[in-house]
Design a protein around this motif. Structure first.
Motif, mmCIF file in Angstrom:
data_model
loop_
_atom_site.group_PDB
_atom_site.id
_atom_site.type_symbol
_atom_site.label_atom_id
_atom_site.label_comp_id
_atom_site.label_asym_id
_atom_site.label_seq_id
_atom_site.Cartn_x
_atom_site.Cartn_y
_atom_site.Cartn_z
ATOM 1 N N LEU A 26 -0.450 -33.584 -3.526
ATOM 2 C CA LEU A 26 0.927 -33.331 -3.637
ATOM 3 C C LEU A 26 1.523 -33.283 -2.288
ATOM 4 O O LEU A 26 2.772 -33.535 -2.026
ATOM 5 N N MET A 27 0.612 -32.875 -1.322
ATOM 6 C CA MET A 27 1.207 -32.838 0.119
ATOM 7 C C MET A 27 1.131 -34.269 0.641
ATOM 8 O O MET A 27 2.121 -34.653 1.408
ATOM 9 N N VAL A 28 0.310 -35.020 0.330
ATOM 10 C CA VAL A 28 0.338 -36.369 0.743
ATOM 11 C C VAL A 28 1.589 -36.990 0.193
ATOM 12 O O VAL A 28 2.208 -37.695 0.801
ATOM 13 N N LEU A 29 1.947 -36.791 -1.095
ATOM 14 C CA LEU A 29 3.122 -37.339 -1.573
ATOM 15 C C LEU A 29 4.302 -37.006 -1.181
ATOM 16 O O LEU A 29 5.292 -37.636 -0.906
ATOM 17 N N GLY A 30 4.545 -35.792 -0.761
ATOM 18 C CA GLY A 30 5.510 -35.144 0.077
ATOM 19 C C GLY A 30 5.978 -35.480 1.246
ATOM 20 O O GLY A 30 7.073 -35.874 1.448
ATOM 21 N N VAL A 31 4.706 -35.698 2.118
ATOM 22 C CA VAL A 31 4.794 -36.457 3.421
ATOM 23 C C VAL A 31 5.234 -37.812 3.199
ATOM 24 O O VAL A 31 6.035 -38.375 4.074
ATOM 25 N N GLY A 32 4.752 -38.431 2.231
ATOM 26 C CA GLY A 32 5.261 -39.960 2.185
ATOM 27 C C GLY A 32 6.561 -39.926 1.656
ATOM 28 O O GLY A 32 7.230 -41.055 2.074
ATOM 29 N N MET A 33 7.095 -39.282 0.801
ATOM 30 C CA MET A 33 8.346 -39.358 0.327
ATOM 31 C C MET A 33 9.603 -38.799 1.316
ATOM 32 O O MET A 33 10.507 -39.363 1.398
ATOM 33 N N SER A 34 9.062 -37.830 2.475
ATOM 34 C CA SER A 34 9.795 -37.200 3.147
ATOM 35 C C SER A 34 10.000 -38.167 4.762
ATOM 36 O O SER A 34 10.969 -38.114 5.441
ATOM 37 N N ARG A 35 8.714 -38.635 4.990
ATOM 38 C CA ARG A 35 8.516 -39.202 6.245
ATOM 39 C C ARG A 35 8.513 -40.808 6.323
ATOM 40 O O ARG A 35 8.589 -41.504 7.195
ATOM 41 N N GLY A 36 7.728 -41.498 5.202
ATOM 42 C CA GLY A 36 7.864 -42.711 5.173
ATOM 43 C C GLY A 36 6.182 -43.049 4.641
ATOM 44 O O GLY A 36 5.458 -42.239 4.752
ATOM 45 N N ARG A 37 5.970 -44.380 4.522
ATOM 46 C CA ARG A 37 4.855 -44.638 4.019
ATOM 47 C C ARG A 37 3.625 -44.623 4.908
ATOM 48 O O ARG A 37 2.436 -44.119 4.470
ATOM 49 N N TRP A 38 3.669 -45.084 6.244
ATOM 50 C CA TRP A 38 2.567 -45.035 7.039
ATOM 51 C C TRP A 38 2.533 -43.469 7.319
ATOM 52 O O TRP A 38 1.237 -43.155 7.433
ATOM 53 N N GLN A 39 3.181 -42.613 7.409
ATOM 54 C CA GLN A 39 3.071 -41.448 7.664
ATOM 55 C C GLN A 39 2.393 -40.610 6.350
ATOM 56 O O GLN A 39 1.410 -40.031 6.622
ATOM 57 N N GLY A 40 2.467 -41.027 5.122
ATOM 58 C CA GLY A 40 1.936 -40.676 3.987
ATOM 59 C C GLY A 40 0.294 -40.986 4.007
ATOM 60 O O GLY A 40 -0.503 -40.335 3.607
ATOM 61 N N ILE A 41 0.395 -42.352 4.461
ATOM 62 C CA ILE A 41 -1.306 -42.771 4.392
ATOM 63 C C ILE A 41 -1.898 -41.938 5.518
ATOM 64 O O ILE A 41 -2.957 -41.738 5.086
ATOM 65 N N VAL A 42 -1.315 -41.861 6.769
ATOM 66 C CA VAL A 42 -2.070 -41.219 7.736
ATOM 67 C C VAL A 42 -2.444 -39.905 7.382
ATOM 68 O O VAL A 42 -3.738 -39.615 7.785
ATOM 69 N N PHE A 43 -1.570 -39.135 6.779
ATOM 70 C CA PHE A 43 -1.716 -37.874 6.526
ATOM 71 C C PHE A 43 -2.977 -37.746 5.420
ATOM 72 O O PHE A 43 -4.009 -36.978 5.524
ATOM 73 N N GLY A 44 -2.850 -38.574 4.532
ATOM 74 C CA GLY A 44 -3.783 -38.799 3.477
ATOM 75 C C GLY A 44 -5.073 -38.874 3.884
ATOM 76 O O GLY A 44 -6.165 -38.482 3.416
ATOM 77 N N LEU A 45 -5.250 -40.025 4.719
ATOM 78 C CA LEU A 45 -6.611 -40.409 5.499
ATOM 79 C C LEU A 45 -7.109 -39.220 6.130
ATOM 80 O O LEU A 45 -8.327 -38.770 6.158
ATOM 81 N N GLY A 46 -6.242 -38.326 6.790
ATOM 82 C CA GLY A 46 -6.691 -37.079 7.359
ATOM 83 C C GLY A 46 -7.254 -36.281 6.643
ATOM 84 O O GLY A 46 -8.252 -35.464 6.901
ATOM 85 N N CYS A 47 -6.665 -35.851 5.325
ATOM 86 C CA CYS A 47 -6.955 -35.016 4.336
ATOM 87 C C CYS A 47 -8.396 -35.355 3.789
ATOM 88 O O CYS A 47 -9.479 -34.747 3.473
ATOM 89 N N ALA A 48 -8.573 -36.747 3.653
ATOM 90 C CA ALA A 48 -9.890 -37.287 3.114
ATOM 91 C C ALA A 48 -10.986 -37.119 4.069
ATOM 92 O O ALA A 48 -12.121 -36.710 3.553
ATOM 93 N N LEU A 49 -10.574 -37.385 5.098
ATOM 94 C CA LEU A 49 -11.867 -37.234 6.398
ATOM 95 C C LEU A 49 -12.213 -35.688 6.449
ATOM 96 O O LEU A 49 -13.483 -35.412 7.127
ATOM 97 N N GLY A 50 -11.229 -35.006 6.168
ATOM 98 C CA GLY A 50 -11.671 -33.460 6.218
ATOM 99 C C GLY A 50 -12.705 -33.077 5.272
ATOM 100 O O GLY A 50 -13.414 -32.180 5.447
ATOM 101 N N CYS A 51 -13.054 -33.924 4.499
ATOM 102 C CA CYS A 51 -14.083 -33.659 3.451
ATOM 103 C C CYS A 51 -15.423 -33.824 4.193
ATOM 104 O O CYS A 51 -16.445 -33.006 3.650
#
Length: 208
Positions: A26-51
């Protein structure tokens, strides 16, 4: 070494769990919707690599536990199974009412968003508990190289999370609007994930 059955079963469960509406996606979706596609993608990749940090903890901790005491590892699996059952029950009881916020936000660099997503995931104690409960489910100590098995399983989880979170970021506007218009979709995704959690947990407790 891992068998094909281990890899496929862990991947199937990981995809179902990652796709279920929760804080991270939901955070990834929120970032993508409010900031843009690339921002959502990069934030999502950060979340994933935190694993990856949780994977390292699982490899070190669980491997040491097995070497020190097979009985302690069995207890860990029972406790982990109970935790997964509890998560499943919570998901089954969920109202599926999560909504995606798309309000405007101050501009941030892609690098900043990437590290923000990675840190948010890496320091989340709930994710630590989840990895310590989830990954051992697919480990077969009799096959040896437990650390290797855990590492590969963690990388598989991270890879599918990176793909799904990246897609969520790219299609954030469309997916977010669809989920907000159809709250029952989140409800049924919760039901599926809840059933998976309970099934995995009971399987761990049964020792099969």
């Amino acid at each position: 070494m891992l068998t094909l059955a281990q890899l496929l079963s862990s991947l199937f469960a990981a995809v179902l769990i990652t796709a279920t509406p929760g804080p991270d996606n939901l955070m990834v979706l929120g970032v993508g919707m409010s900031r843009g596609r690339w921002q959502g993608i990069v934030f999502g990749l950060g979340c994933a690599l935190g694993c990856l940090s949780h994977t390292v903890l699982a490899v070190v901790g669980v491997s040491a536990l097995i070497a020190a005491s097979p009985v302690a590892f069995t207890v860990l699996k029972w406790l982990g199974g109970a935790y997964l059952v509890w998560l499943g029950i919570q998901a089954l009881r969920s109202t599926g009412a999560g909504r995606v916020a798309a309000s405007g936000a101050p501009a941030q660099s892609l690098r900043s968003l990437f590290f923000k997503g990675m840190v948010a995931n890496a320091i989340n104690p709930k994710v630590v508990l989840f990895f310590l409960s989830f990954l051992p489910q697919f480990v077969v100590p009799a096959q040896g190289q437990v650390g290797w098995q855990l590492g590969v399983l963690g990388l598989v989880f991270t890879a599918q999370a990176a793909v799904l979170f990246g897609l969520l970021g790219y299609f954030a506007g469309t997916i977010g609007a669809w989920l907000n218009r159809r709250p029952r979709a989140g409800l049924w995704l919760d039901r599926v994930a809840g059933a998976v959690f309970v099934g995995l947990g009971l399987k761990m407790i049964a020792g099969r």
